[in-house]
Design a protein around this motif. Sequence first.
Motif, PDB file in Angstrom:
ATOM      1  N   GLU A   1       0.835  -1.202   0.000  1.00 29.53           N
ATOM      2  CA  GLU A   1       0.000   0.000   0.000  1.00 29.53           C
ATOM      3  C   GLU A   1       0.871   1.255   0.000  1.00 29.53           C
ATOM      4  O   GLU A   1       0.594   2.218  -0.705  1.00 29.53           O
ATOM      5  CB  GLU A   1      -0.908   0.000   1.237  1.00 29.53           C
ATOM      6  N   HIS A   2       1.923   1.228   0.812  1.00 32.78           N
ATOM      7  CA  HIS A   2       2.832   2.367   0.888  1.00 32.78           C
ATOM      8  C   HIS A   2       3.460   2.634  -0.481  1.00 32.78           C
ATOM      9  O   HIS A   2       3.472   3.783  -0.960  1.00 32.78           O
ATOM     10  CB  HIS A   2       3.925   2.078   1.921  1.00 32.78           C
ATOM     11  N   ASP A   3       3.961   1.588  -1.118  1.00 32.09           N
ATOM     12  CA  ASP A   3       4.592   1.741  -2.425  1.00 32.09           C
ATOM     13  C   ASP A   3       3.599   2.251  -3.470  1.00 32.09           C
ATOM     14  O   ASP A   3       3.966   3.061  -4.342  1.00 32.09           O
ATOM     15  CB  ASP A   3       5.179   0.392  -2.883  1.00 32.09           C
ATOM     16  N   LYS A   4       2.354   1.790  -3.379  1.00 34.64           N
ATOM     17  CA  LYS A   4       1.334   2.219  -4.338  1.00 34.64           C
ATOM     18  C   LYS A   4       1.077   3.713  -4.233  1.00 34.64           C
ATOM     19  O   LYS A   4       1.026   4.428  -5.247  1.00 34.64           O
ATOM     20  CB  LYS A   4       0.027   1.445  -4.089  1.00 34.64           C
ATOM     21  N   PHE A   5       0.930   4.222  -3.006  1.00 34.59           N
ATOM     22  CA  PHE A   5       0.645   5.644  -2.829  1.00 34.59           C
ATOM     23  C   PHE A   5       1.874   6.511  -3.089  1.00 34.59           C
ATOM     24  O   PHE A   5       1.740   7.665  -3.491  1.00 34.59           O
ATOM     25  CB  PHE A   5       0.088   5.899  -1.425  1.00 34.59           C
ATOM     26  N   VAL A   6       3.068   5.973  -2.857  1.00 36.16           N
ATOM     27  CA  VAL A   6       4.296   6.693  -3.221  1.00 36.16           C
ATOM     28  C   VAL A   6       4.336   6.886  -4.736  1.00 36.16           C
ATOM     29  O   VAL A   6       4.659   7.975  -5.234  1.00 36.16           O
ATOM     30  CB  VAL A   6       5.545   5.928  -2.744  1.00 36.16           C
ATOM     31  N   ALA A   7       3.991   5.835  -5.480  1.00 36.65           N
ATOM     32  CA  ALA A   7       3.972   5.913  -6.940  1.00 36.65           C
ATOM     33  C   ALA A   7       2.935   6.927  -7.417  1.00 36.65           C
ATOM     34  O   ALA A   7       3.185   7.702  -8.351  1.00 36.65           O
ATOM     35  CB  ALA A   7       3.678   4.532  -7.534  1.00 36.65           C
ATOM     36  N   GLN A   8       1.765   6.946  -6.761  1.00 31.28           N
ATOM     37  CA  GLN A   8       0.720   7.908  -7.119  1.00 31.28           C
ATOM     38  C   GLN A   8       1.183   9.343  -6.879  1.00 31.28           C
ATOM     39  O   GLN A   8       0.921  10.247  -7.686  1.00 31.28           O
ATOM     40  CB  GLN A   8      -0.554   7.623  -6.321  1.00 31.28           C
TER      41      GLN A   8
END
Length: 258
Positions: free
Chosen positions: A233-240
Amino acid sequence: MLAAVSLFLIVSLSVLITKIAAMALMHTGLSTESAKFQARSAYTGAGLSTKETESIMNHPVRRKIIYHLMLIGNAGIVTVMSSLILTFVLPDTMVSKLYGLLIVVVGMILLFLAIRSKWVDRGLSRLINKMLKRYTKIEVHDFAAVLHLKDDYTIIEAMVDHDGWMGNRTLEKLNLREEGITILGVDRKGVGYFGSPSGTFKILPDDVVTIYGKSDGIKSIYSRKKDHYAQEEHDKFVAQEETRKETEAQIVAEKKEE
């Protein structure tokens, strides 16, 4: 009929007074909903004891607003009840009583529609703001505008779960800035409040953390548990967030070229 008209005018004045008080409380830093709730509670004499009430009592300007509102509210409620009784007691005929009832019902409907009207609310808010700036010493701060609380940006205050992803981790390890999330403060029971904590600050279970950022990102943070899905989840929102920054940079570059 005179008593019915008086009742309508008194209720209208009561609504206006609570609106002014709510706006004044908002200018001291309270949120819109909290300001409305506290103003109505004080005016009606509900006397609810909450954490927000304590913050009002510890704030000299808020305390003064609530004090005057409670005094006005006591007189206003008594007057409303008196006018309501006289509306149906004084008339000698049934027609007069029905006429008085009609005035009250129609008046309340019109008042309700006015309260619900966004156009009326905006106009009244602008007028009250100007009056407060001109005739009071209350400093007007539009915190919603300063923090850009729109476009899905919000501020949320919530407690950290014992099995939550943030528990027992420093802000440096959480790396929330990469997600576009900012920790505004941490309230730790029995210790105190930590404003704008640094990267070495460790979040503990039962801490009440105030977070600013996109609402979907904040909800994700508080729902994460200590498992591998949390990192995903953290990586997903960092990418966003990286995509959002790249888009903004591109828009700025295009405007400069124009």
